[in-house]
Scaffold this active site. Structure first.
Site, PDB file in Angstrom:
ATOM      1  N   CYS A   1      30.420  85.465  34.093  1.00 37.07           N
ATOM      2  CA  CYS A   1      30.297  84.396  35.091  1.00 37.07           C
ATOM      3  C   CYS A   1      31.277  83.244  34.831  1.00 37.07           C
ATOM      4  CB  CYS A   1      28.868  83.883  35.163  1.00 37.07           C
ATOM      5  SG  CYS A   1      28.128  83.420  33.582  1.00 37.07           S
TER       6      CYS A   1
ATOM      7  N   ASP B   1      28.303  80.393  43.342  1.00 35.87           N
ATOM      8  CA  ASP B   1      27.652  81.169  42.284  1.00 35.87           C
ATOM      9  C   ASP B   1      28.475  82.412  41.939  1.00 35.87           C
ATOM     10  OD1 ASP B   1      25.921  82.518  40.585  1.00 35.87           O
ATOM     11  OD2 ASP B   1      24.136  81.908  41.703  1.00 35.87           O
TER      12      ASP B   1
ATOM     13  N   HIS C   1      27.643  84.816  40.075  1.00 35.33           N
ATOM     14  CA  HIS C   1      26.786  85.948  39.739  1.00 35.33           C
ATOM     15  C   HIS C   1      26.592  86.913  40.910  1.00 35.33           C
ATOM     16  CE1 HIS C   1      25.669  82.621  36.996  1.00 35.33           C
ATOM     17  NE2 HIS C   1      25.606  83.579  36.095  1.00 35.33           N
TER      18      HIS C   1
END
Length: 473
Positions: A306, A430, A432
């Site tokens: 990440c 994000d 992820h």
């Protein structure tokens, strides 16, 4: 590198005409003055071609052809000089169209806040009407000479309003083509080396309103670093600040109907609605970035990559603002950079080890020469008190922020903050996410979205990497 055209770009229609013009000339001497005269005469010939009745433009994806210099002749015959320019959209073919070739009413695009683009192709008729045609005569002469041949990539835009007719718009297009040929001649002569010509390269730049779209002609093959003097002149001409690049090649405007070839989404946050806070203001990333996340580039980094992806998003910002050249670094290149600076051991390269904000800071400095500030927050509940610092960062630097805490990393693209109440919301990208580049899924499911203070682990410590943009043009 010279300014060639400037138009205001509101929510009207942009006409963009592109096409090749063949530049051919015979140099019988290497005398610089004589070569310049021959080149100028060749450009005069090109001017005559563009002004001739043989010049024709076709609306891409439609049956529309327009001869702007033939008393404004057009096909189909429904198109007249007084037809509103925006009506050309009706002839552009979509998934469903009527038997007449027009797009069906249910397919017409809705009005939006951004200008629609009508693409045209510049062409020249090579056949002529009439019976007075004769067979070609060939004459062969043997002598020493130098033949120059290249293709000029014409690319002109004009911005129109709902009141503009096709005749008015195409008159402006023809004027723009003439101006662009003049600027191409200047650039070609200025950068000519012996009998070697550099091809002029027109690029469009979208400046802050009310300046709008501006077209600049660069010499192809001359690096941005060698054009700083010309960029300074343009900044002065348009009264632009001297600490932010507007005229580097990477700043060239990307028209809305042109897909990015690399497949990454750009600026997904732009489709979001900003939160409203009492006496609050919104402070956002400035410029363009690409969204990097898990599982892209045939790399399975789910569960450990990440921070790498957040770093890639930051690197893409510096690349697309013109501060850096070359591709966005891969995981392995990031790891190698940390090895090169002495932060990691050789076994780190090719591993699946995590990195954090401090490593992101080191890689940005090593690979891009970018310095960063590190903000330490002892626990997530204290992030709410950093509203002023974060707002000032986006106001003055405008770069994405990498934030790492516990085992997670995210990218902060902006904040909505109220100085009076202390309320704050965070715009989060994000890394992820593991799905396809589907903007609706990404925004609807919150992979790019506004988050409240409860998004952070209230007891975990966080480090934020705030990249500082170079103050250059």
């Amino acid at each position: 590198m010279v300014l060639s055209d400037s138009q205001s770009s509101d929510s009207g229609t942009i006409l963009r005409v592109r096409g090749p013009l063949e530049f051919k000339c015979l140099l019988e001497t290497t005398d610089a003055l004589q070569m310049h005269k021959v080149i100028s005469r060749t450009f005069e010939t090109l001017h005559s071609q563009v002004k001739s009745e043989s010049c024709v433009m076709t609306v891409c994806g439609s049956p529309v052809f327009i001869w702007p210099n033939r008393s404004f002749h057009a096909t189909p015959q429904d198109i007249t000089p007084d037809t509103p320019c925006e009506d050309l959209q009706q002839w552009i073919q979509a998934d469903e169209f009527e038997s007449t070739g027009r797009r069906s009413a249910k397919k017409r695009s809705k009005k939006s806040s951004t200008a629609s683009v009508i693409n045209l192709r510049l062409m020249m008729e090579v056949t002529t009407k009439g019976s007075h045609l004769s067979a070609p005569v060939l004459c062969r002469t043997v002598k020493k000479s130098h033949f120059l041949c290249t293709t000029l990539p014409m690319d002109c835009v004009v911005c129109t309003t709902s009141k503009d007719t096709i005749k008015d718009a195409f008159e402006r297009l023809m004027e723009a083509l003439g101006r662009q040929l003049c600027e191409m001649e200047k650039v070609m002569l200025q950068h000519m080396k012996g009998t070697t010509l550099l091809v002029p390269e027109p690029l469009h730049f979208l400046l802050p309103e009310p300046k709008g779209l501006v077209t600049v002609v660069y010499p192809a093959g001359v690096a941005d670093s060698q054009l700083e003097t010309e960029r300074k002149e343009l900044h002065q001409q348009f009264e632009l600040p001297n600490d932010w690049p507007y005229f580097r090649r990477a700043n060239a405007h990307h028209f809305p109907n042109e897909p990015y070839k690399d497949g990454y989404l750009r600026n997904p946050h732009l489709v979001l609605t900003n939160p409203s806070l009492d006496n609050g203001k919104v402070y956002l990333v400035q410029g363009i970035y690409s969204y990097h996340h898990y599982m892209q580039d045939h790399m399975d980094d789910n569960g450990w990559g990440c921070a790498y992806r957040s770093l890639q998003t930051i690197c893409s910002w510096f690349k697309q603002q013109g501060y850096a050249e070359g591709p966005v670094p891969t995981h392995k290149e990031i790891q190698q950079a940390l090895l090169d600076v002495g932060d990691k051991q050789a076994s780190f390269v090719g591993s699946r080890q995590w990195i954090g904000s401090i490593e992101v800071q080191a890689v940005l400095n090593q690979l891009l020469g970018v310095t960063s500030k590190i903000m330490f927050v002892s626990q997530g509940s204290d992030l709410g008190s950093k509203g002023r610092e974060l707002a000032n960062h986006f106001l003055n630097e405008g770069t994405p922020i990498m934030i790492g805490g516990g085992v997670l990393a995210h990218t902060i693209l902006g904040v909505a903050w109220s100085e009076t109440t202390g309320q704050i919301r965070y715009l989060i990208l994000d890394p992820h996410y593991t799905g396809a580049e589907d903007l609706q899924v990404i925004t609807d499911k919150g992979w790019c979205g506004w988050k409240g203070a409860d998004f952070w682990d209230q007891t975990a410590y966080y480090n934020l990497c705030l990249p500082q943009r170079p103050k250059v043009i």
